[in-house]
Scaffold this motif. Structure first.
Motif, PDB file in Angstrom:
ATOM      1  N   SER A   1      23.134  16.543  71.754  1.00 19.56           N
ATOM      2  CA  SER A   1      25.021  15.879  72.383  1.00 19.56           C
ATOM      3  C   SER A   1      24.476  14.246  72.976  1.00 19.56           C
ATOM      4  O   SER A   1      23.688  13.870  73.643  1.00 19.56           O
ATOM      5  CB  SER A   1      24.961  16.775  73.279  1.00 19.56           C
ATOM      6  N   TRP A   2      25.568  14.090  73.600  1.00 19.77           N
ATOM      7  CA  TRP A   2      25.570  12.343  73.468  1.00 19.77           C
ATOM      8  C   TRP A   2      26.551  12.769  75.140  1.00 19.77           C
ATOM      9  O   TRP A   2      27.701  13.658  75.493  1.00 19.77           O
ATOM     10  CB  TRP A   2      25.916  11.649  73.301  1.00 19.77           C
ATOM     11  N   ARG A   3      26.436  11.531  76.120  1.00 18.79           N
ATOM     12  CA  ARG A   3      27.017  11.542  77.470  1.00 18.79           C
ATOM     13  C   ARG A   3      27.711  10.204  77.827  1.00 18.79           C
ATOM     14  O   ARG A   3      26.401   9.334  77.533  1.00 18.79           O
ATOM     15  CB  ARG A   3      26.118  11.900  78.380  1.00 18.79           C
ATOM     16  N   LEU A   4      28.473  10.343  78.058  1.00 15.71           N
ATOM     17  CA  LEU A   4      29.364   8.509  78.571  1.00 15.71           C
ATOM     18  C   LEU A   4      29.708   8.482  79.815  1.00 15.71           C
ATOM     19  O   LEU A   4      30.171   9.288  80.086  1.00 15.71           O
ATOM     20  CB  LEU A   4      30.239   8.139  77.374  1.00 15.71           C
ATOM     21  N   ALA A   5      29.512   8.043  80.363  1.00 15.28           N
ATOM     22  CA  ALA A   5      29.756   7.720  81.770  1.00 15.28           C
ATOM     23  C   ALA A   5      30.933   6.225  82.269  1.00 15.28           C
ATOM     24  O   ALA A   5      29.868   5.318  82.014  1.00 15.28           O
ATOM     25  CB  ALA A   5      29.178   7.673  82.560  1.00 15.28           C
ATOM     26  N   LEU A   6      31.483   6.352  82.707  1.00 16.68           N
ATOM     27  CA  LEU A   6      32.821   4.725  82.181  1.00 16.68           C
ATOM     28  C   LEU A   6      32.709   4.617  83.848  1.00 16.68           C
ATOM     29  O   LEU A   6      33.422   5.164  85.051  1.00 16.68           O
ATOM     30  CB  LEU A   6      33.617   4.343  81.610  1.00 16.68           C
ATOM     31  N   SER A   7      32.637   3.351  84.626  1.00 16.20           N
ATOM     32  CA  SER A   7      33.178   3.251  85.966  1.00 16.20           C
ATOM     33  C   SER A   7      33.652   1.233  85.710  1.00 16.20           C
ATOM     34  O   SER A   7      33.466   0.747  84.576  1.00 16.20           O
ATOM     35  CB  SER A   7      32.259   3.286  86.969  1.00 16.20           C
ATOM     36  N   GLY A   8      34.621   1.077  87.438  1.00 16.96           N
ATOM     37  CA  GLY A   8      35.235  -0.398  87.101  1.00 16.96           C
ATOM     38  C   GLY A   8      36.180  -0.353  85.847  1.00 16.96           C
ATOM     39  O   GLY A   8      36.075  -1.631  85.533  1.00 16.96           O
ATOM     40  N   VAL A   9      36.703   0.730  85.192  1.00 19.10           N
ATOM     41  CA  VAL A   9      37.362   0.833  84.001  1.00 19.10           C
ATOM     42  C   VAL A   9      39.279  -0.481  84.126  1.00 19.10           C
ATOM     43  O   VAL A   9      39.167  -0.123  84.887  1.00 19.10           O
ATOM     44  CB  VAL A   9      37.533   1.896  83.614  1.00 19.10           C
ATOM     45  N   SER A  10      38.826  -1.357  83.519  1.00 23.31           N
ATOM     46  CA  SER A  10      40.224  -1.931  83.324  1.00 23.31           C
ATOM     47  C   SER A  10      40.838  -2.468  82.269  1.00 23.31           C
ATOM     48  O   SER A  10      39.659  -2.757  81.722  1.00 23.31           O
ATOM     49  CB  SER A  10      40.124  -3.611  84.720  1.00 23.31           C
ATOM     50  N   ILE A  11      41.862  -1.702  82.095  1.00 27.38           N
ATOM     51  CA  ILE A  11      42.533  -2.576  80.537  1.00 27.38           C
ATOM     52  C   ILE A  11      43.945  -3.520  81.009  1.00 27.38           C
ATOM     53  O   ILE A  11      44.521  -2.813  81.562  1.00 27.38           O
ATOM     54  CB  ILE A  11      43.268  -1.603  79.979  1.00 27.38           C
ATOM     55  N   PRO A  12      43.297  -4.982  80.765  1.00 25.70           N
ATOM     56  CA  PRO A  12      45.174  -5.342  81.536  1.00 25.70           C
ATOM     57  C   PRO A  12      46.200  -5.095  80.489  1.00 25.70           C
ATOM     58  O   PRO A  12      46.492  -4.707  78.970  1.00 25.70           O
ATOM     59  CB  PRO A  12      44.084  -6.984  81.385  1.00 25.70           C
ATOM     60  N   ALA A  13      46.982  -6.009  81.158  1.00 36.34           N
ATOM     61  CA  ALA A  13      48.304  -5.368  80.438  1.00 36.34           C
ATOM     62  C   ALA A  13      48.879  -5.804  79.311  1.00 36.34           C
ATOM     63  O   ALA A  13      47.914  -7.847  79.407  1.00 36.34           O
ATOM     64  CB  ALA A  13      49.812  -5.137  81.554  1.00 36.34           C
TER      65      ALA A  13
ATOM     66  N   PRO B   1      48.898  -7.156  75.016  1.00 35.18           N
ATOM     67  CA  PRO B   1      49.030  -6.379  73.920  1.00 35.18           C
ATOM     68  C   PRO B   1      47.243  -5.813  72.977  1.00 35.18           C
ATOM     69  O   PRO B   1      46.549  -5.991  73.906  1.00 35.18           O
ATOM     70  CB  PRO B   1      48.573  -7.496  72.805  1.00 35.18           C
ATOM     71  N   ALA B   2      47.662  -4.683  72.353  1.00 33.34           N
ATOM     72  CA  ALA B   2      46.084  -4.169  72.474  1.00 33.34           C
ATOM     73  C   ALA B   2      46.157  -3.557  70.950  1.00 33.34           C
ATOM     74  O   ALA B   2      46.283  -2.312  70.799  1.00 33.34           O
ATOM     75  CB  ALA B   2      46.545  -2.927  73.673  1.00 33.34           C
ATOM     76  N   GLU B   3      46.329  -4.640  70.280  1.00 32.21           N
ATOM     77  CA  GLU B   3      45.545  -4.474  68.910  1.00 32.21           C
ATOM     78  C   GLU B   3      44.176  -4.011  68.243  1.00 32.21           C
ATOM     79  O   GLU B   3      44.534  -2.797  67.106  1.00 32.21           O
ATOM     80  CB  GLU B   3      46.004  -5.918  68.529  1.00 32.21           C
ATOM     81  N   TRP B   4      43.841  -3.066  69.375  1.00 33.09           N
ATOM     82  CA  TRP B   4      42.508  -2.483  68.908  1.00 33.09           C
ATOM     83  C   TRP B   4      43.159  -0.896  69.067  1.00 33.09           C
ATOM     84  O   TRP B   4      42.242  -0.352  68.101  1.00 33.09           O
ATOM     85  CB  TRP B   4      41.482  -2.375  70.613  1.00 33.09           C
ATOM     86  N   LEU B   5      44.682  -0.416  69.424  1.00 31.15           N
ATOM     87  CA  LEU B   5      45.266   0.647  68.918  1.00 31.15           C
ATOM     88  C   LEU B   5      46.205   0.681  68.069  1.00 31.15           C
ATOM     89  O   LEU B   5      46.184   2.103  67.658  1.00 31.15           O
ATOM     90  CB  LEU B   5      45.676   0.590  70.275  1.00 31.15           C
ATOM     91  N   GLY B   6      46.369  -0.172  67.793  1.00 25.64           N
ATOM     92  CA  GLY B   6      46.647  -0.323  66.346  1.00 25.64           C
ATOM     93  C   GLY B   6      47.466  -1.769  66.048  1.00 25.64           C
ATOM     94  O   GLY B   6      48.126  -2.529  67.586  1.00 25.64           O
ATOM     95  N   PRO B   7      48.692  -2.016  65.266  1.00 26.05           N
ATOM     96  CA  PRO B   7      49.638  -3.060  65.126  1.00 26.05           C
ATOM     97  C   PRO B   7      50.351  -2.660  66.088  1.00 26.05           C
ATOM     98  O   PRO B   7      51.132  -2.064  66.158  1.00 26.05           O
ATOM     99  CB  PRO B   7      49.896  -3.451  63.743  1.00 26.05           C
ATOM    100  N   GLY B   8      51.068  -4.164  66.673  1.00 18.82           N
ATOM    101  CA  GLY B   8      51.796  -4.062  67.642  1.00 18.82           C
ATOM    102  C   GLY B   8      51.873  -3.013  68.931  1.00 18.82           C
ATOM    103  O   GLY B   8      53.140  -2.896  69.549  1.00 18.82           O
ATOM    104  N   ALA B   9      50.902  -3.274  69.386  1.00 16.11           N
ATOM    105  CA  ALA B   9      50.708  -1.659  69.933  1.00 16.11           C
ATOM    106  C   ALA B   9      50.277  -3.006  71.751  1.00 16.11           C
ATOM    107  O   ALA B   9      50.101  -4.156  71.754  1.00 16.11           O
ATOM    108  CB  ALA B   9      49.104  -1.040  70.220  1.00 16.11           C
ATOM    109  N   VAL B  10      51.182  -2.865  72.524  1.00 15.87           N
ATOM    110  CA  VAL B  10      50.850  -2.894  73.838  1.00 15.87           C
ATOM    111  C   VAL B  10      50.809  -2.038  75.216  1.00 15.87           C
ATOM    112  O   VAL B  10      51.642  -0.941  74.910  1.00 15.87           O
ATOM    113  CB  VAL B  10      52.736  -3.342  74.396  1.00 15.87           C
ATOM    114  N   LEU B  11      50.532  -2.435  76.499  1.00 14.89           N
ATOM    115  CA  LEU B  11      49.788  -1.369  76.860  1.00 14.89           C
ATOM    116  C   LEU B  11      50.829  -1.965  78.741  1.00 14.89           C
ATOM    117  O   LEU B  11      50.314  -3.214  78.446  1.00 14.89           O
ATOM    118  CB  LEU B  11      48.524  -0.628  77.236  1.00 14.89           C
ATOM    119  N   PRO B  12      50.809  -1.324  79.250  1.00 12.15           N
ATOM    120  CA  PRO B  12      50.724  -1.386  81.367  1.00 12.15           C
ATOM    121  C   PRO B  12      48.927  -1.541  81.029  1.00 12.15           C
ATOM    122  O   PRO B  12      48.120  -1.322  81.118  1.00 12.15           O
ATOM    123  CB  PRO B  12      50.938   0.108  81.657  1.00 12.15           C
ATOM    124  N   GLY B  13      49.066  -2.423  82.383  1.00 14.05           N
ATOM    125  CA  GLY B  13      47.172  -2.346  82.984  1.00 14.05           C
ATOM    126  C   GLY B  13      47.308  -1.347  83.689  1.00 14.05           C
ATOM    127  O   GLY B  13      47.623  -0.169  84.024  1.00 14.05           O
TER     128      GLY B  13
END
Length: 260
Positions: free
Chosen positions: A120-132, A134-146
């Motif tokens: 198996s594999w394991r991934l631990a994340l800390s200090g995660v921040s997604i800025p408000a 455009p979020a093209e990495w989720l698809g064309p035209g995608a927009v996210l809040p922070g």
């Protein structure tokens, strides 16, 4: 009292009375660790760019510096740049695994600790921040809040069931837009939480608003590599001009497709 030592006839014996095979075995046992250490040293200090391109020739690498042990790279994914700096943990090889600590900067920022073993594999994340924005990495035209989060942990069997999923992401709200198989969902999200858990081997993320903890949507990553979205009436009621009057907890839209 032992009068003499008799060796089997099929084992050659040296002048000093020690079987030749035994001496060869000791020589091999002496040389083998030296060879392994030398190979590991070459691997650790190998140029990061050559190793990355060998492991994944199609990886969209723009620039790489450093070695496999410690280095950094700039990637271009879906027209957005990502900067990744890593430190490899060679000691994990003793456990027949791989361990890497990394700092990711780009559309998503986080400190990551990745471990991969035989099962198996394991991934631990800390200090995660997604800025408000455009979020093209989720698809064309995608927009996210922070979004902000800490102590997110995910684990999965290779190509199989999810074993662990925990932690949450928080947002103070803002514009949200996502195209789901041609159905565009555009609205203003209120302050909300996105909680993760594992249900029957599937990784489930549950989006709920902070006020009253009302459920808004669910995203599921299945053990057979599909992604499924379920939107509730409460979320659609946030869309401008929406006139529905159903039960707010009713699932009104389900979208499922292979996870790419």
């Amino acid at each position: 009292m032992i009068d003499q030592i008799v060796f089997p006839a099929h084992l050659p014996v040296t002048d000093c009375g020690v079987p030749l095979l035994s001496r060869r075995l000791r020589t091999v046992l002496f040389i083998l660790p030296v060879v392994l250490v030398g190979m590991l040293s070459l691997l650790v200090h190998a140029p990061g760019e050559r190793v990355l391109r060998w492991l994944q020739p199609s990886l969209p690498v723009q620039a790489v510096s450093g070695s496999l042990a410690t280095g950094e790279a700039i990637l271009q994914l879906r027209q957005q740049g990502w900067h990744v700096a890593w430190d490899w943990q060679p000691a994990r090889l003793l456990l027949l695994g791989l361990g890497v600590e990394a700092r990711v900067q780009g559309p998503l920022q986080a400190d990551a600790a990745y471990q991969r073993g035989p099962l198996s594999w394991r991934l631990a994340l800390s200090g995660v921040s997604i800025p408000a924005g455009p979020a093209e990495w989720l698809g064309p035209g995608a927009v996210l809040p922070g979004w902000q989060g800490d102590a997110l942990v995910f684990s999965r069997r290779h190509g199989g069931a999810w074993r662990r999923g925990e932690g949450e992401l928080r947002t103070t709200g803002g514009p949200f837009r996502l195209d789901m198989q041609g159905q565009v969902q555009a609205l203003v999200l209120p302050p909300a939480l996105w909680r993760w858990r594992v249900v029957d081997g599937n990784l489930v993320g549950e989006l709920s608003q902070r006020a009253g903890n009302g459920a808004l949507a669910t995203v599921t990553l299945t053990a057979d590599n599909r992604i499924q979205w379920q939107l509730r009436e409460r979320l659609l009621q946030l869309k401008p001009g929406y006139a529905g009057r159903n039960n707010p907890d009713l699932v009104v839209l389900t979208v499922s497709e292979p996870l790419r």
